[in-house]
Design a protein around this motif. Structure first.
Motif, PDB file in Angstrom:
ATOM      1  N   GLU A  46       0.848  -1.191   0.000  1.00 47.96           N
ATOM      2  CA  GLU A  46       0.000   0.000   0.000  1.00 47.96           C
ATOM      3  C   GLU A  46       0.884   1.241   0.000  1.00 47.96           C
ATOM      4  OE1 GLU A  46      -3.464   1.988   2.799  1.00 47.96           O
ATOM      5  OE2 GLU A  46      -2.773  -0.044   3.243  1.00 47.96           O
ATOM      6  N   ALA A  47       0.672   2.120  -0.969  1.00 46.41           N
ATOM      7  CA  ALA A  47       1.426   3.375  -1.033  1.00 46.41           C
ATOM      8  C   ALA A  47       1.019   4.264   0.133  1.00 46.41           C
ATOM      9  CB  ALA A  47       1.171   4.081  -2.360  1.00 46.41           C
ATOM     10  N   LYS A  48       2.021   4.857   0.772  1.00 45.31           N
ATOM     11  CA  LYS A  48       1.815   5.788   1.882  1.00 45.31           C
ATOM     12  C   LYS A  48       2.698   7.008   1.649  1.00 45.31           C
ATOM     13  CE  LYS A  48      -0.786   3.188   4.595  1.00 45.31           C
ATOM     14  NZ  LYS A  48      -2.097   3.581   5.059  1.00 45.31           N
ATOM     15  N   GLU A  49       2.516   8.043   2.477  1.00 43.52           N
ATOM     16  CA  GLU A  49       3.318   9.256   2.316  1.00 43.52           C
ATOM     17  C   GLU A  49       4.803   9.004   2.573  1.00 43.52           C
ATOM     18  OE1 GLU A  49       1.830   8.872   6.436  1.00 43.52           O
ATOM     19  OE2 GLU A  49       0.788   8.893   4.516  1.00 43.52           O
ATOM     20  N   TYR A  50       5.143   8.027   3.380  1.00 47.02           N
ATOM     21  CA  TYR A  50       6.535   7.708   3.705  1.00 47.02           C
ATOM     22  C   TYR A  50       7.142   6.679   2.760  1.00 47.02           C
ATOM     23  CZ  TYR A  50       3.919   4.021   6.053  1.00 47.02           C
ATOM     24  OH  TYR A  50       3.036   3.001   6.336  1.00 47.02           O
ATOM     25  N   GLY A  51       6.344   6.091   1.889  1.00 43.83           N
ATOM     26  CA  GLY A  51       6.802   5.024   0.994  1.00 43.83           C
ATOM     27  C   GLY A  51       5.716   3.986   0.836  1.00 43.83           C
ATOM     28  N   ILE A  52       5.938   2.794   1.414  1.00 43.65           N
ATOM     29  CA  ILE A  52       4.924   1.744   1.343  1.00 43.65           C
ATOM     30  C   ILE A  52       4.726   1.088   2.704  1.00 43.65           C
ATOM     31  CG2 ILE A  52       5.338   1.160  -1.084  1.00 43.65           C
ATOM     32  CD1 ILE A  52       6.484  -1.580   0.467  1.00 43.65           C
ATOM     33  N   LEU A  53       3.540   0.554   2.873  1.00 45.29           N
ATOM     34  CA  LEU A  53       3.259  -0.349   3.976  1.00 45.29           C
ATOM     35  C   LEU A  53       3.117  -1.723   3.350  1.00 45.29           C
ATOM     36  CD1 LEU A  53       2.543  -1.030   6.922  1.00 45.29           C
ATOM     37  CD2 LEU A  53       0.153  -0.549   6.334  1.00 45.29           C
ATOM     38  N   MET A  54       3.969  -2.631   3.790  1.00 44.43           N
ATOM     39  CA  MET A  54       3.944  -4.004   3.297  1.00 44.43           C
ATOM     40  C   MET A  54       3.374  -4.878   4.407  1.00 44.43           C
ATOM     41  SD  MET A  54       7.112  -6.384   2.080  1.00 44.43           S
ATOM     42  CE  MET A  54       7.812  -6.434   3.712  1.00 44.43           C
ATOM     43  N   THR A  55       2.421  -5.717   4.054  1.00 44.17           N
ATOM     44  CA  THR A  55       1.821  -6.621   5.032  1.00 44.17           C
ATOM     45  C   THR A  55       1.904  -8.040   4.512  1.00 44.17           C
ATOM     46  OG1 THR A  55       0.264  -4.890   5.692  1.00 44.17           O
ATOM     47  CG2 THR A  55      -0.260  -7.148   6.353  1.00 44.17           C
ATOM     48  N   ASP A  56       2.477  -8.912   5.327  1.00 45.74           N
ATOM     49  CA  ASP A  56       2.486 -10.349   5.053  1.00 45.74           C
ATOM     50  C   ASP A  56       1.451 -10.979   5.965  1.00 45.74           C
ATOM     51  OD1 ASP A  56       4.750 -11.234   3.235  1.00 45.74           O
ATOM     52  OD2 ASP A  56       5.859  -9.994   4.650  1.00 45.74           O
ATOM     53  N   LYS A  57       0.608 -11.814   5.402  1.00 45.74           N
ATOM     54  CA  LYS A  57      -0.356 -12.574   6.188  1.00 45.74           C
ATOM     55  C   LYS A  57      -0.243 -14.026   5.756  1.00 45.74           C
ATOM     56  CE  LYS A  57      -5.241 -13.018   7.243  1.00 45.74           C
ATOM     57  NZ  LYS A  57      -6.600 -12.621   6.854  1.00 45.74           N
ATOM     58  N   VAL A  58       0.189 -14.874   6.681  1.00 49.66           N
ATOM     59  CA  VAL A  58       0.375 -16.296   6.390  1.00 49.66           C
ATOM     60  C   VAL A  58      -0.598 -17.089   7.243  1.00 49.66           C
ATOM     61  CG1 VAL A  58       1.973 -18.246   6.373  1.00 49.66           C
ATOM     62  CG2 VAL A  58       2.838 -15.931   5.946  1.00 49.66           C
ATOM     63  N   SER A  59      -1.477 -17.847   6.598  1.00 51.14           N
ATOM     64  CA  SER A  59      -2.351 -18.778   7.295  1.00 51.14           C
ATOM     65  C   SER A  59      -1.806 -20.172   7.013  1.00 51.14           C
ATOM     66  CB  SER A  59      -3.789 -18.651   6.793  1.00 51.14           C
ATOM     67  OG  SER A  59      -4.285 -17.361   7.079  1.00 51.14           O
ATOM     68  N   TYR A  60      -1.584 -20.930   8.094  1.00 51.50           N
ATOM     69  CA  TYR A  60      -0.985 -22.248   7.923  1.00 51.50           C
ATOM     70  C   TYR A  60      -1.545 -23.233   8.927  1.00 51.50           C
ATOM     71  CZ  TYR A  60       2.093 -20.982  11.843  1.00 51.50           C
ATOM     72  OH  TYR A  60       2.582 -20.599  13.071  1.00 51.50           O
ATOM     73  N   LYS A  61      -1.466 -24.502   8.550  1.00 52.30           N
ATOM     74  CA  LYS A  61      -1.892 -25.596   9.423  1.00 52.30           C
ATOM     75  C   LYS A  61      -0.785 -26.637   9.395  1.00 52.30           C
ATOM     76  CE  LYS A  61      -5.702 -28.809  10.199  1.00 52.30           C
ATOM     77  NZ  LYS A  61      -6.387 -28.388  11.391  1.00 52.30           N
ATOM     78  N   LEU A  62      -0.501 -27.167  10.555  1.00 47.61           N
ATOM     79  CA  LEU A  62       0.543 -28.182  10.666  1.00 47.61           C
ATOM     80  C   LEU A  62      -0.070 -29.581  10.583  1.00 47.61           C
ATOM     81  CD1 LEU A  62       2.439 -26.412  13.531  1.00 47.61           C
ATOM     82  CD2 LEU A  62       3.276 -26.737  11.203  1.00 47.61           C
ATOM     83  N   PRO A  63       0.696 -30.536  10.056  1.00 48.19           N
ATOM     84  CA  PRO A  63       0.196 -31.914  10.010  1.00 48.19           C
ATOM     85  C   PRO A  63       0.291 -32.573  11.395  1.00 48.19           C
ATOM     86  CG  PRO A  63       2.440 -31.821   9.166  1.00 48.19           C
ATOM     87  CD  PRO A  63       2.018 -30.397   9.462  1.00 48.19           C
ATOM     88  N   LEU A  64      -0.217 -33.747  11.517  1.00 53.60           N
ATOM     89  CA  LEU A  64      -0.050 -34.634  12.672  1.00 53.60           C
ATOM     90  C   LEU A  64      -0.841 -34.248  13.916  1.00 53.60           C
ATOM     91  CD1 LEU A  64       3.804 -35.244  12.377  1.00 53.60           C
ATOM     92  CD2 LEU A  64       1.959 -36.616  11.385  1.00 53.60           C
TER      93      LEU A  64
END
Length: 159
Positions: free
Chosen positions: A108-126
């Motif tokens: 997302e462009a912002k006045e200071y540069g960008i806001l980067m957002t990582d969203k990871v949804s994960y499920k483990l086995p076992l």
């Protein structure tokens, strides 16, 4: 900086980072899979095995070799499932160490540069063993990986 929540057996990790770069510069860097090797800790021995990736597009399959912990390496196959130019892209695991892995990258462009957002949804086995692994080392490892990325990116793209 990093938060992880659990819901219905799925963990969701979220990381936000402000970078003093343009949206074009951010997109050029993050949409190039070759840069994953640069922002992943070297002890994970992360290597793209599917050859030089073409420009990112929905349906693109990328294969990797990664050592999630010392003495164990595995293949990881992801598919780029969604791309909205200079807004977001999504990669999903097709084969690898998780039962489910859905990683959204938002810009997302912002006045200071960008806001980067990582969203990871994960499920483990076992089942309960996977939940125990989450408590013992998976959470710590993911936190370490994203802390490494945060620090590397802050140094690379400083004012």
């Amino acid at each position: 900086m990093i938060s992880i929540n659990k819901h219905a057996g799925i963990y969701t990790l979220k990381v936000e980072q402000k970078l003093p770069i343009s949206l074009d510069e951010a997109w050029d860097f993050f949409s190039n899979p070759l840069n994953l090797e640069r922002i992943t800790p070297s002890n994970m021995q992360f290597k793209i095995t599917s050859g030089k990736p073409k420009p990112m597009h929905p349906g693109q399959i990328i294969t990797y070799r990664v050592a999630p912990f010392k003495g164990f390496s595995t293949n990881w196959v992801t598919e780029i499932t969604h791309v909205a130019d200079k807004q977001f892209f999504v990669d999903e695991q097709r084969f690898g160490p998780y039962s489910m892995w859905h990683h959204e990258h938002h810009f997302e462009a912002k006045e200071y540069g960008i806001l980067m957002t990582d969203k990871v949804s994960y499920k483990l086995p076992l089942g309960w063993l996977g939940n125990l692994a989450q408590q013992l080392f998976v959470y710590k490892q993911l936190q370490s990986i994203f802390n490494y990325r945060y620090t590397w990116l802050s140094k690379q793209f400083k004012n």
